[in-house]
Design an enzyme around this catalytic site. Structure first.
Site, PDB file in Angstrom:
ATOM      1  N   ARG A   7       0.838  -1.217   0.000  1.00  0.00           N
ATOM      2  CA  ARG A   7       0.000   0.000   0.000  1.00  0.00           C
ATOM      3  C   ARG A   7       0.876   1.273   0.000  1.00  0.00           C
ATOM      4  NH1 ARG A   7      -0.383   4.574   2.788  1.00  0.00           N
ATOM      5  NH2 ARG A   7      -0.045   3.447   4.715  1.00  0.00           N
ATOM      6  N   ASP A   8       1.571   1.553   1.094  1.00  0.00           N
ATOM      7  CA  ASP A   8       2.371   2.786   1.176  1.00  0.00           C
ATOM      8  C   ASP A   8       3.519   2.713   0.168  1.00  0.00           C
ATOM      9  OD1 ASP A   8       3.126   5.247   2.140  1.00  0.00           O
ATOM     10  OD2 ASP A   8       3.490   4.609   4.197  1.00  0.00           O
ATOM     11  N   HIS A  31       5.471   4.613  12.707  1.00  0.00           N
ATOM     12  CA  HIS A  31       5.500   4.439  11.244  1.00  0.00           C
ATOM     13  C   HIS A  31       6.526   5.431  10.687  1.00  0.00           C
ATOM     14  CE1 HIS A  31       3.190   4.010   7.282  1.00  0.00           C
ATOM     15  NE2 HIS A  31       3.783   5.179   7.089  1.00  0.00           N
ATOM     16  N   HIS A  78       9.220   6.878   7.860  1.00  0.00           N
ATOM     17  CA  HIS A  78       9.819   6.947   6.522  1.00  0.00           C
ATOM     18  C   HIS A  78      11.294   7.288   6.760  1.00  0.00           C
ATOM     19  CE1 HIS A  78       6.177   6.797   3.858  1.00  0.00           C
ATOM     20  NE2 HIS A  78       5.621   6.898   5.067  1.00  0.00           N
ATOM     21  N   CYS A 105       4.575   9.162  -0.103  1.00  0.00           N
ATOM     22  CA  CYS A 105       3.189   9.588  -0.189  1.00  0.00           C
ATOM     23  C   CYS A 105       3.060  10.546  -1.361  1.00  0.00           C
ATOM     24  CB  CYS A 105       2.751  10.263   1.115  1.00  0.00           C
ATOM     25  SG  CYS A 105       1.044  10.826   1.029  1.00  0.00           S
ATOM     26  N   ASN A 163       9.618   4.161   2.896  1.00  0.00           N
ATOM     27  CA  ASN A 163       9.425   3.764   4.293  1.00  0.00           C
ATOM     28  C   ASN A 163      10.710   3.118   4.792  1.00  0.00           C
ATOM     29  OD1 ASN A 163       6.581   3.440   2.924  1.00  0.00           O
ATOM     30  ND2 ASN A 163       6.184   3.573   5.099  1.00  0.00           N
TER      31      ASN A 163
HETATM   32  P1  HMG Z   1     -12.490  14.449  -3.311  1.00  0.00           P
HETATM   33  O1  HMG Z   1     -12.022  14.731  -4.713  1.00  0.00           O
HETATM   34  O2  HMG Z   1     -12.805  15.606  -2.413  1.00  0.00           O
HETATM   35  O3  HMG Z   1     -13.691  13.422  -3.305  1.00  0.00           O
HETATM   36  O4  HMG Z   1     -11.393  13.553  -2.609  1.00  0.00           O
HETATM   37  P2  HMG Z   1     -15.138  13.459  -3.844  1.00  0.00           P
HETATM   38  O5  HMG Z   1     -16.001  12.902  -2.782  1.00  0.00           O
HETATM   39  O6  HMG Z   1     -15.465  14.785  -4.450  1.00  0.00           O
HETATM   40  O7  HMG Z   1     -15.033  12.375  -5.021  1.00  0.00           O
HETATM   41  C1  HMG Z   1     -14.324  12.597  -6.219  1.00  0.00           C
HETATM   42  C2  HMG Z   1     -14.537  11.375  -7.103  1.00  0.00           C
HETATM   43  O8  HMG Z   1     -13.890  10.233  -6.523  1.00  0.00           O
HETATM   44  C3  HMG Z   1     -15.991  10.969  -7.251  1.00  0.00           C
HETATM   45  O9  HMG Z   1     -16.107  10.353  -8.515  1.00  0.00           O
HETATM   46  C4  HMG Z   1     -16.198   9.939  -6.160  1.00  0.00           C
HETATM   47  O10 HMG Z   1     -17.234   9.017  -6.425  1.00  0.00           O
HETATM   48  C5  HMG Z   1     -14.868   9.228  -6.192  1.00  0.00           C
HETATM   49  P3  HMG Z   1     -16.796  11.140  -9.748  1.00  0.00           P
HETATM   50  O11 HMG Z   1     -18.170  11.484  -9.277  1.00  0.00           O
HETATM   51  O12 HMG Z   1     -15.930  12.364  -9.993  1.00  0.00           O
HETATM   52  O13 HMG Z   1     -16.745  10.131 -10.856  1.00  0.00           O
HETATM   53  N1  HMG Z   1     -14.503   8.659  -4.903  1.00  0.00           N
HETATM   54  C6  HMG Z   1     -14.099   7.393  -4.745  1.00  0.00           C
HETATM   55  N2  HMG Z   1     -13.965   6.378  -5.613  1.00  0.00           N
HETATM   56  C7  HMG Z   1     -13.532   5.200  -5.121  1.00  0.00           C
HETATM   57  N3  HMG Z   1     -13.209   5.015  -3.808  1.00  0.00           N
HETATM   58  C8  HMG Z   1     -13.345   6.004  -2.919  1.00  0.00           C
HETATM   59  C9  HMG Z   1     -13.805   7.256  -3.390  1.00  0.00           C
HETATM   60  N4  HMG Z   1     -14.028   8.422  -2.772  1.00  0.00           N
HETATM   61  C10 HMG Z   1     -14.478   9.277  -3.721  1.00  0.00           C
HETATM   62  N5  HMG Z   1     -13.022   5.810  -1.649  1.00  0.00           N
HETATM   63  C11 HMG Z   1     -10.922  11.667  -1.188  1.00  0.00           C
HETATM   64  C12 HMG Z   1     -11.577  13.028  -1.299  1.00  0.00           C
HETATM   65  C13 HMG Z   1     -10.930  11.282   0.268  1.00  0.00           C
HETATM   66  C14 HMG Z   1     -11.716  10.684  -2.020  1.00  0.00           C
HETATM   67  C15 HMG Z   1      -9.502  11.777  -1.764  1.00  0.00           C
HETATM   68  O14 HMG Z   1      -8.856  12.847  -1.157  1.00  0.00           O
HETATM   69  C16 HMG Z   1      -8.668  10.534  -1.579  1.00  0.00           C
HETATM   70  O15 HMG Z   1      -8.959   9.459  -2.085  1.00  0.00           O
HETATM   71  N6  HMG Z   1      -7.533  10.677  -0.854  1.00  0.00           N
HETATM   72  C17 HMG Z   1      -6.647   9.560  -0.592  1.00  0.00           C
HETATM   73  C18 HMG Z   1      -5.231  10.042  -0.577  1.00  0.00           C
HETATM   74  C19 HMG Z   1      -4.280   8.916  -0.309  1.00  0.00           C
HETATM   75  O16 HMG Z   1      -4.513   7.773  -0.653  1.00  0.00           O
HETATM   76  N7  HMG Z   1      -3.132   9.271   0.326  1.00  0.00           N
HETATM   77  C20 HMG Z   1      -2.121   8.316   0.642  1.00  0.00           C
HETATM   78  C21 HMG Z   1      -2.459   7.472   1.822  1.00  0.00           C
HETATM   79  S1  HMG Z   1      -2.164   8.263   3.379  1.00  0.00           S
HETATM   80  C22 HMG Z   1      -0.480   8.026   3.668  1.00  0.00           C
HETATM   81  O17 HMG Z   1       0.241   7.576   2.816  1.00  0.00           O
HETATM   82  C23 HMG Z   1       0.074   8.325   5.047  1.00  0.00           C
HETATM   83  C24 HMG Z   1       0.351   7.065   5.893  1.00  0.00           C
HETATM   84  O18 HMG Z   1       1.214   6.171   5.213  1.00  0.00           O
HETATM   85  C25 HMG Z   1       0.976   7.452   7.243  1.00  0.00           C
HETATM   86  C26 HMG Z   1       2.147   8.425   7.099  1.00  0.00           C
HETATM   87  O19 HMG Z   1       3.177   8.068   6.486  1.00  0.00           O
HETATM   88  O20 HMG Z   1       1.968   9.556   7.567  1.00  0.00           O
HETATM   89  C27 HMG Z   1      -0.964   6.303   6.182  1.00  0.00           C
HETATM   90 MG    MG Z   2       3.398   6.347   5.215  1.00  0.00          MG
END
Ligand code: HMG
Ligand code: MG
Length: 307
Positions: free
Chosen positions: A26-27, A217, A219, A250, A259
């Site tokens: 995933r990450d 966690h 990096h 990320c 990581n």
């Molecule tokens: P948004 O653009 O505000 O969402 O994003 P929305 O509700 O307006 O939706 C936009 C479109 O996406 C729509 O489709 C939704 O249906 C669809 P359209 O109508 O345009 O065709 N949609 C989805 N489709 C599938 N699955 C879903 C979903 N949600 C909406 N779940 C949103 C808001 C939360 C969706 C967006 O910001 C997002 O997906 N963010 C994820 C970012 C991400 O994955 N970041 C990396 C992970 S976190 C990380 O790495 C940190 C960590 O490792 C710890 C650390 O290191 O700190 C955990």
């Molecule tokens: Mg991370």
């Protein structure tokens, strides 16, 4: 075949066992520009589980518009069979619905200690992101799932600079109150140093958070990953996240690189006489599968072992 092992010197202050939580599929993959085919992802996950890793975060059900690399989350899970018990990352109710349809049993939700990253990562403010995570957690618990919580930018933020330990503990508290069994404190951009880790853990303890509800966690952007783990162990933490092959980053935090490598974490823990239940050689082989596919250098331990 068994490769070299560190000599074992036990430090009585450290725990006998530690849980290692694998985030590579995933990450590790989410920021990769080259799309990795589903069958390569599934093979990687199966090799990781086969190596004895108890928890492998398999994918995420985020918006495919935001993270195209993991758009095949359903397809990946359909290939996992019994391994469906492993966790996936879920940002919102739409993601939870998709995860539920795929038969997921365990999810991780995520929030941010800073305002800017909340917007960049989840397109909402810090408070709204926390509320969304809590709402998803509550619904997942009602469905019988287990829920882990992540807090990002716990040690520093590329846009806001220093992050107060208290701001982090406040978010952790909200995620715990929402029913998360554990909070993983993310050093998203790898800026933490050892005494900062101690201070952050102590801040949580002072806020009444039990040590066994915390994970770390890291990096490895600035090469501090292992010394931060050692600080975490000294502070009483018994769960650490890492990614096999040291892959990762990320996509929404420009300066986030790989990581901490699982291979390096295991070398340290096993050298300290701490059990993980994981076969280092098998992890090294799994790392090779993915770093070779991505055309990235193998982990230092893989190279030292002559892989
Ligand atoms: P948004 O653009 O505000 O969402 O994003 P929305 O509700 O307006 O939706 C936009 C479109 O996406 C729509 O489709 C939704 O249906 C669809 P359209 O109508 O345009 O065709 N949609 C989805 N489709 C599938 N699955 C879903 C979903 N949600 C909406 N779940 C949103 C808001 C939360 C969706 C967006 O910001 C997002 O997906 N963010 C994820 C970012 C991400 O994955 N970041 C990396 C992970 S976190 C990380 O790495 C940190 C960590 O490792 C710890 C650390 O290191 O700190 C955990
Ligand atoms: Mg991370």
């Amino acid at each position: 075949m068994t490769g070299p092992r560190p000599a074992v010197y036990r430090d009585q202050d450290f725990p006998q066992d530690v849980v290692v939580y694998e985030v590579g599929p995933r990450d590790g993959l989410q920021a990769e520009a080259t799309l990795v085919p589903t069958d390569v992802k599934v093979r990687f996950i199966k090799e990781l589980v086969g190596a004895g890793l108890p928890l492998v975060e398999a994918t995420s059900f985020v918006s495919p518009k935001w993270v195209p690399q993991l758009a095949d989350a359903q397809e990946v899970l359909a290939e996992l069979g019994d391994l469906i018990r492993h966790p996936v990352l879920v940002p919102n109710m739409r993601g939870l619905e998709r995860a539920r349809e795929s038969g997921v049993k365990s999810i991780a939700v995520f929030a941010s200690a800073t305002e800017t990253f909340a917007h960049r990562n989840l397109n909402a403010g810090r408070t709204a992101v926390c509320e969304m995570a809590a709402e998803v957690a509550a619904e997942a618990l009602r469905s019988g799932m287990t829920v882990r919580g992540y807090v990002s930018m716990c040690f520093g933020d590329p846009w806001e600079g220093a992050v107060e330990t208290k701001a982090v503990a406040d978010v952790s508290r909200q995620l715990l109150d929402a029913g998360c069994y554990e909070i993983s404190l993310g050093d998203t951009i790898g800026v933490a140093t050892a005494a900062h880790v101690t201070a952050l853990v102590n801040e949580h303890v002072a806020a009444g958070v039990p040590l066994n509800r915390l994970a770390l966690h890291f990096h490895d952007t600035y090469g501090q990953g292992l010394s931060n783990v050692l600080a975490g162990l000294r502070a009483g933490i018994t769960c650490f996240d890492a990614s096999t092959g040291g892959i990762g980053g990320c996509p929404f935090a420009g300066s986030a690189t790989g990581n901490l490598a699982m291979e390096e974490l295991l070398w340290l823990l096993h050298g300290l006489g701490i059990s993980t239940g994981v076969d280092l050689d098998a992890v090294v082989r799994a790392g090779q599968t993915i770093t070779d596919f991505l055309g990235r250098p193998r982990s230092r331990i893989a190279m030292a072992m002559g892989h």
